[in-house]
Motif scaffolding. Sequence first.
Motif, PDB file in Angstrom:
ATOM      1  N   LEU C 519      34.773  33.813  35.952  1.00 38.57           N
ATOM      2  CA  LEU C 519      33.621  33.022  36.577  1.00 38.57           C
ATOM      3  C   LEU C 519      34.262  31.402  36.786  1.00 38.57           C
ATOM      4  O   LEU C 519      34.296  31.100  38.151  1.00 38.57           O
ATOM      5  N   PRO C 520      34.984  30.851  36.149  1.00 36.80           N
ATOM      6  CA  PRO C 520      35.383  29.448  36.597  1.00 36.80           C
ATOM      7  C   PRO C 520      36.423  29.653  37.408  1.00 36.80           C
ATOM      8  O   PRO C 520      36.666  28.733  38.314  1.00 36.80           O
ATOM      9  N   ARG C 521      37.123  30.732  37.629  1.00 33.84           N
ATOM     10  CA  ARG C 521      38.311  30.982  38.739  1.00 33.84           C
ATOM     11  C   ARG C 521      37.614  31.278  39.978  1.00 33.84           C
ATOM     12  O   ARG C 521      37.929  30.780  40.975  1.00 33.84           O
ATOM     13  N   ILE C 522      36.537  32.118  39.805  1.00 33.88           N
ATOM     14  CA  ILE C 522      35.653  32.179  41.045  1.00 33.88           C
ATOM     15  C   ILE C 522      35.155  30.950  41.732  1.00 33.88           C
ATOM     16  O   ILE C 522      35.263  30.937  42.679  1.00 33.88           O
ATOM     17  N   LEU C 523      34.472  30.270  40.819  1.00 36.99           N
ATOM     18  CA  LEU C 523      33.861  28.979  41.192  1.00 36.99           C
ATOM     19  C   LEU C 523      35.147  28.109  42.005  1.00 36.99           C
ATOM     20  O   LEU C 523      34.864  27.499  43.031  1.00 36.99           O
ATOM     21  N   VAL C 524      36.206  28.095  41.438  1.00 40.72           N
ATOM     22  CA  VAL C 524      37.157  27.394  42.056  1.00 40.72           C
ATOM     23  C   VAL C 524      37.700  27.901  43.626  1.00 40.72           C
ATOM     24  O   VAL C 524      37.843  27.197  44.349  1.00 40.72           O
ATOM     25  N   CYS C 525      37.705  29.254  43.397  1.00 42.71           N
ATOM     26  CA  CYS C 525      38.052  29.843  44.822  1.00 42.71           C
ATOM     27  C   CYS C 525      37.092  29.545  45.755  1.00 42.71           C
ATOM     28  O   CYS C 525      37.316  29.115  47.102  1.00 42.71           O
ATOM     29  N   THR C 526      35.813  29.541  45.429  1.00 46.57           N
ATOM     30  CA  THR C 526      34.472  29.100  46.277  1.00 46.57           C
ATOM     31  C   THR C 526      34.780  27.739  46.854  1.00 46.57           C
ATOM     32  O   THR C 526      34.384  27.746  47.913  1.00 46.57           O
ATOM     33  N   ARG C 527      34.944  26.929  46.058  1.00 46.57           N
ATOM     34  CA  ARG C 527      34.926  25.548  46.613  1.00 46.57           C
ATOM     35  C   ARG C 527      35.835  25.228  47.838  1.00 46.57           C
ATOM     36  O   ARG C 527      35.721  24.409  48.615  1.00 46.57           O
ATOM     37  N   CYS C 528      37.023  26.029  47.583  1.00 40.54           N
ATOM     38  CA  CYS C 528      38.086  25.684  48.724  1.00 40.54           C
ATOM     39  C   CYS C 528      37.676  26.769  49.894  1.00 40.54           C
ATOM     40  O   CYS C 528      38.638  27.121  50.723  1.00 40.54           O
ATOM     41  N   TYR C 529      36.509  27.519  50.024  1.00 38.92           N
ATOM     42  CA  TYR C 529      36.364  28.180  51.057  1.00 38.92           C
ATOM     43  C   TYR C 529      36.969  29.493  51.204  1.00 38.92           C
ATOM     44  O   TYR C 529      37.086  30.055  52.372  1.00 38.92           O
ATOM     45  N   ALA C 530      37.628  30.055  50.103  1.00 38.74           N
ATOM     46  CA  ALA C 530      37.959  31.529  49.967  1.00 38.74           C
ATOM     47  C   ALA C 530      36.573  32.213  50.550  1.00 38.74           C
ATOM     48  O   ALA C 530      35.630  31.822  49.859  1.00 38.74           O
ATOM     49  N   THR C 531      36.922  33.055  50.971  1.00 33.87           N
ATOM     50  CA  THR C 531      35.875  34.017  51.341  1.00 33.87           C
ATOM     51  C   THR C 531      35.381  35.152  50.526  1.00 33.87           C
ATOM     52  O   THR C 531      36.231  35.494  49.635  1.00 33.87           O
ATOM     53  N   LEU C 532      34.221  35.718  50.506  1.00 32.51           N
ATOM     54  CA  LEU C 532      33.728  36.764  49.738  1.00 32.51           C
ATOM     55  C   LEU C 532      34.652  37.721  49.723  1.00 32.51           C
ATOM     56  O   LEU C 532      35.039  38.339  48.604  1.00 32.51           O
ATOM     57  N   GLY C 533      35.018  38.241  50.986  1.00 31.43           N
ATOM     58  CA  GLY C 533      36.058  39.546  50.917  1.00 31.43           C
ATOM     59  C   GLY C 533      37.195  39.107  50.381  1.00 31.43           C
ATOM     60  O   GLY C 533      37.733  39.935  49.892  1.00 31.43           O
ATOM     61  N   GLU C 534      37.769  37.903  50.636  1.00 31.12           N
ATOM     62  CA  GLU C 534      39.013  37.704  49.774  1.00 31.12           C
ATOM     63  C   GLU C 534      39.131  37.825  48.450  1.00 31.12           C
ATOM     64  O   GLU C 534      39.931  38.403  47.789  1.00 31.12           O
ATOM     65  N   ILE C 535      37.961  37.133  47.773  1.00 31.41           N
ATOM     66  CA  ILE C 535      37.863  37.325  46.430  1.00 31.41           C
ATOM     67  C   ILE C 535      37.699  38.539  45.850  1.00 31.41           C
ATOM     68  O   ILE C 535      38.146  38.903  45.010  1.00 31.41           O
ATOM     69  N   ILE C 536      36.682  39.535  46.729  1.00 28.10           N
ATOM     70  CA  ILE C 536      36.440  40.748  46.136  1.00 28.10           C
ATOM     71  C   ILE C 536      37.952  41.608  46.275  1.00 28.10           C
ATOM     72  O   ILE C 536      38.117  42.501  45.510  1.00 28.10           O
ATOM     73  N   GLN C 537      38.242  41.329  47.322  1.00 25.68           N
ATOM     74  CA  GLN C 537      39.914  42.420  47.555  1.00 25.68           C
ATOM     75  C   GLN C 537      40.721  42.173  46.303  1.00 25.68           C
ATOM     76  O   GLN C 537      41.206  43.027  45.916  1.00 25.68           O
ATOM     77  N   VAL C 538      40.743  40.886  45.908  1.00 25.17           N
ATOM     78  CA  VAL C 538      41.776  40.577  44.736  1.00 25.17           C
ATOM     79  C   VAL C 538      41.286  41.452  43.497  1.00 25.17           C
ATOM     80  O   VAL C 538      42.102  42.326  42.996  1.00 25.17           O
ATOM     81  N   LEU C 539      40.057  41.608  43.256  1.00 26.53           N
ATOM     82  CA  LEU C 539      39.340  42.061  42.041  1.00 26.53           C
ATOM     83  C   LEU C 539      39.392  43.964  42.419  1.00 26.53           C
ATOM     84  O   LEU C 539      39.653  44.804  41.711  1.00 26.53           O
ATOM     85  N   ARG C 540      39.263  44.080  43.723  1.00 28.59           N
ATOM     86  CA  ARG C 540      39.341  45.543  44.162  1.00 28.59           C
ATOM     87  C   ARG C 540      40.889  46.125  43.863  1.00 28.59           C
ATOM     88  O   ARG C 540      40.848  47.135  43.303  1.00 28.59           O
ATOM     89  N   GLU C 541      41.738  45.127  44.144  1.00 27.43           N
ATOM     90  CA  GLU C 541      43.147  45.669  43.657  1.00 27.43           C
ATOM     91  C   GLU C 541      43.311  45.827  42.377  1.00 27.43           C
ATOM     92  O   GLU C 541      44.013  46.674  41.899  1.00 27.43           O
ATOM     93  N   GLU C 542      42.730  44.989  41.470  1.00 26.05           N
ATOM     94  CA  GLU C 542      42.828  45.095  40.049  1.00 26.05           C
ATOM     95  C   GLU C 542      42.228  46.037  39.291  1.00 26.05           C
ATOM     96  O   GLU C 542      42.571  46.695  38.419  1.00 26.05           O
ATOM     97  N   PHE C 543      40.759  46.247  39.964  1.00 27.87           N
ATOM     98  CA  PHE C 543      39.975  47.299  39.187  1.00 27.87           C
ATOM     99  C   PHE C 543      39.688  48.256  39.794  1.00 27.87           C
ATOM    100  O   PHE C 543      39.121  49.306  39.063  1.00 27.87           O
ATOM    101  N   GLY C 544      40.070  48.479  40.881  1.00 28.07           N
ATOM    102  CA  GLY C 544      39.840  49.817  41.694  1.00 28.07           C
ATOM    103  C   GLY C 544      38.488  50.038  42.362  1.00 28.07           C
ATOM    104  O   GLY C 544      37.801  48.925  42.148  1.00 28.07           O
ATOM    105  N   GLU C 545      38.246  51.210  42.830  1.00 26.91           N
ATOM    106  CA  GLU C 545      37.070  51.085  43.901  1.00 26.91           C
ATOM    107  C   GLU C 545      36.091  52.476  43.393  1.00 26.91           C
ATOM    108  O   GLU C 545      36.773  53.410  42.855  1.00 26.91           O
ATOM    109  N   TYR C 546      34.956  52.481  42.986  1.00 30.87           N
ATOM    110  CA  TYR C 546      34.067  53.506  42.688  1.00 30.87           C
ATOM    111  C   TYR C 546      33.880  54.276  44.122  1.00 30.87           C
ATOM    112  O   TYR C 546      33.567  53.662  44.967  1.00 30.87           O
ATOM    113  N   LYS C 547      33.733  55.548  43.869  1.00 30.68           N
ATOM    114  CA  LYS C 547      33.277  56.443  44.814  1.00 30.68           C
ATOM    115  C   LYS C 547      32.090  57.214  44.543  1.00 30.68           C
ATOM    116  O   LYS C 547      31.685  57.654  43.558  1.00 30.68           O
TER     117      LYS C 547
END
Lengths: 321, 135, 552
Positions: C519-547
């Motif tokens: 959460l603290p990391r996401i908040l920091v991303c948010t403040r500098c206007y990283a987009t939702l899609g960019e933040i999610i994409q990082v986690l998609r790559e790390e966590f995988g996707e559910y089908k």
Amino acid sequence: MAPVSSNRQELLKRFFGGDRLALSRVISIIENERDGYREILASLYANSHKAFRIGVTGPPGAGKSTLVSRLARYYLQSELSVGIIAVDPTSPFSGGALLGDRVRMQDEGVQSGAFIRSMATRGSVGGLAQASRGVALAMDAFGKEPIILETVGVGQSELDIANSADTTVVVLVPESGDGIQAMKAGLMEIADVFCVNKADREGAEALCREIAVICEMRSDRSWEIPIVQTVATRNEGTEELVRAIESHREFITEGERYHLHLRQQIRSDLQELLEREISMRLQFRNGFEELLEKQVGRIESGEISPYEAVDILLGKELKLQ
Amino acid sequence: MAEKIRVLVGKPGLDGHDRGAKVVARALRDGGMEVIYTGLHQTPEMIVEAALQEDVDVVALSILSGAHMTMFSRVLELLKENGADHILVTGGGIIPEEDIKALGEMGVGRLFGPGTPTDEIVEYIRGAVEEARAK
Amino acid sequence: MAKKTASQSDQEAFQEKVKTCKFRDVLYETISGDEVKVLYTPEDLEDFDYQRDLGYPGEFPYTRGVHTDMYRGRLWTMRQFSGFGTPEDTNKRYKFLLEQGQTGLSVAFDMATIMGYDSDHPRARGEVGRCGVAVSSLADMETIFDGIPLDKISTSMTINAPAAMLLCFYIAVGEKQGVDSKLLTGTIQNDILKEYIAQKSWIFPPEPSMRIITDIMAFAAEEVPRWNTISISGYHIREAGSTAAQELAFTLADGFAYVEAGIAAGLDVDTFAPRLSHFFNAHLDFFEEIAKYRAARRIWARHMREKYKAKNPRSWLMRFHTQTAGCSLTSQQPENNIIRTAYEALSAVLGGTQSLHTNSMDETLALPTEKAVLIALRTQQIIASESGVANTIDPLAGSYYVESFTNRLEEQAEEYFQKIEDLGGVIKAIEVGFFQKEIADAAYRYQKEIEEKRRIIVGLNDFVLPDEKVEIDVLRISPQVEKRQIEKLAKLRAERDNGEVERTLKELRKSANEGSNLLPRILVCTRCYATLGEIIQVLREEFGEYKDPAYF
């Protein structure tokens, strides 16, 4: 054999030109035994590459489709063009079917790279074996290799499929019951490779041991059946599974054995074709119903036994003796 | 015996409301059809590729997110590009009357709203396929 | 055998007599398929114990309500779920609703946002602003809440897989308004388990999803202590076609799974349990629904105190939001939906809900118009001000029927808990498709009952208006919305500090790998206007996707 009609010829031309829509249409013709399907099969046969056919079977919920998807992905990465035939049962009540295997093959690489065809068992005895063999032949002649045939588990359908495959993988899961069950269900006879999927679950090791014990009891042990553990959802063990499949492939393609394997396949194909053709011809023969009815009447009245009726039908009436 | 009718039931787009799609898929099966279900979150490209490989008579799409104009027209376009515009495209969801009209003009078949009896859908598909086959 | 009491003899006499009556030939079952007897009597409550089973409002086991004063102190929060089009459109609608006396906001996001895609992603095509508002970055969130002071209202956000990001967007808007995060009140739905079960808006597989949730619980306990971190939702389970008992059982089972996850992550149950809230459906069967809410409170309290050993009474009490059943509405004679919604809303109030959304009559046709939304809100205001039902607490307590159904639903839920436990818990049960199949079966059965006219829905399979022409205004979303959002994003990407965005995203990836709180990391991303899609994409790559496992 009748010549192939002109629009069928046009279709075959597109087929051999690599049009996947033509492949799809050819499959429908074979599956539905539409006019001229045997002629089409004959011309496909002439163009077969004898593609390697892998059968995958096991009880419902064993994760077969996911596993097939993993296998397909693996072969696709080796620059092979995979064909998948996914068979689901037809409802005996409505004659309809829900073909849901495709959903579990949602790997985007597989969806764009492989040709997946869903088939329903449709209930006619021997029909599935022949139809699926025909569909596999179509994929083969189109240039697909390997061809993976997936069937859901218990009953006639997986035996049919096993007969059409070069290598049959039987998939079991720890909770699907014990190895003894699998043996009772006749899976032991058809397995060339055992795959214990969901191997991260409790009971996987025990299941492997049980299968191993049963394998040791076989009389013919020229081929040692490998037992591979996988977790298909996490893509674990795929490589080992492919290795086991490939080593079986090498085993059957070795020298004289390959020759025997091919002859055996041709022979069972031919026999099945013949049986089915005879039964079809009987059914469609003029007056067959009446002949049958007549003997039913005689059996009912106690005049003759069903065994005698068969002799009469085959001999006097149908002149097959 | 008549050939089995093959239907692809698809969920294009991002909404996850598959209650209708699944109920319809079951009803079509109970109506004697072979139903290929694509699962959720499909792109029009994925749906059309599946329809081609499965040689279906009908593509039935369920959309409840409001993305119907985009999804239906793209599926029609892709089918046409692939020489498969003989396939009937039908479906259902929350689709305003005006949009149903516009999609009909583009070549989409009947579209069914919430509460449609499944029999009506089964009959429509059967009738349309039989008519097309008779041609 | 004990001697029959006079009342037992009377009852038997009645049973004999009633057998000779000719009943109308309709289904005598609840909408969930449970048998309903012709009459309920004290015999149905033989083991009834007031103290044990009901107690007093605000006291264990909270069957009668979670507050001592209930609606005399404060009415339920009238919280209409809304959001559509651009953030500007939504901001305007919110200001309208607040002016009309609405007391809380509830944000509906579009499907792209819900699935973690920016408005300019190819998968967002056709979806932008359609069934909710499009939010791709902090900039969009700033617009939605422009002129709405976050320390004065509470906001509920229907967001699950990307809940952590949207919560951070909200915190960052608060920072810009000068509101300390510790003062923010509201809810994120954040109930991923019901996504796998029913609503199907997932991104990551269950395991990393549960990690994100425990991260949120831990972070919020410190930084946003007044925020409800999960709204454990039965609403969608019911909308997917479940019965009342399934809604009750599956929702509570999910809730207990979160509690267990929190405990397993090393959190003290009393630090996070008071911030868990619930969200139920209000369907057509009036008494069954009331019994469901009452049973829910009792089960939650009993399990939290006895099984999970929570000591803080606030961990025992179940607060919940209710929404009337969207799936009960018809597109035929849509005005009838006003009446359905009114009865459903009444059941929620009689069941002691803390907040309520009433559906608009036109929701089976499109997004609701302003007029339809206003009628829906007025429905709640009429219940609150005119009907008199808010004057006394839990007025149906002691009804033989309602109490016996409350008991029955509790028993049915306990049976389901046992089944789920036998399968190895909620996540295992999801993996084998247990919930999905149960719900699909119930949905199909219900549909068949309607089609065979064993169940009557007015205007749909009886009392039909032949040749009905539905004349109702619908709200249309212009394709311009998508275009405008894409343009805005292009501008944002050009103007922000992209080096900073990249750096913070890299930190986030590191945290995802290390297992430290995201959460603290996401908040920091948010403040500098990283987009939702960019933040999610990082986690998609790390966590995988559910089908979609697509269970039937």
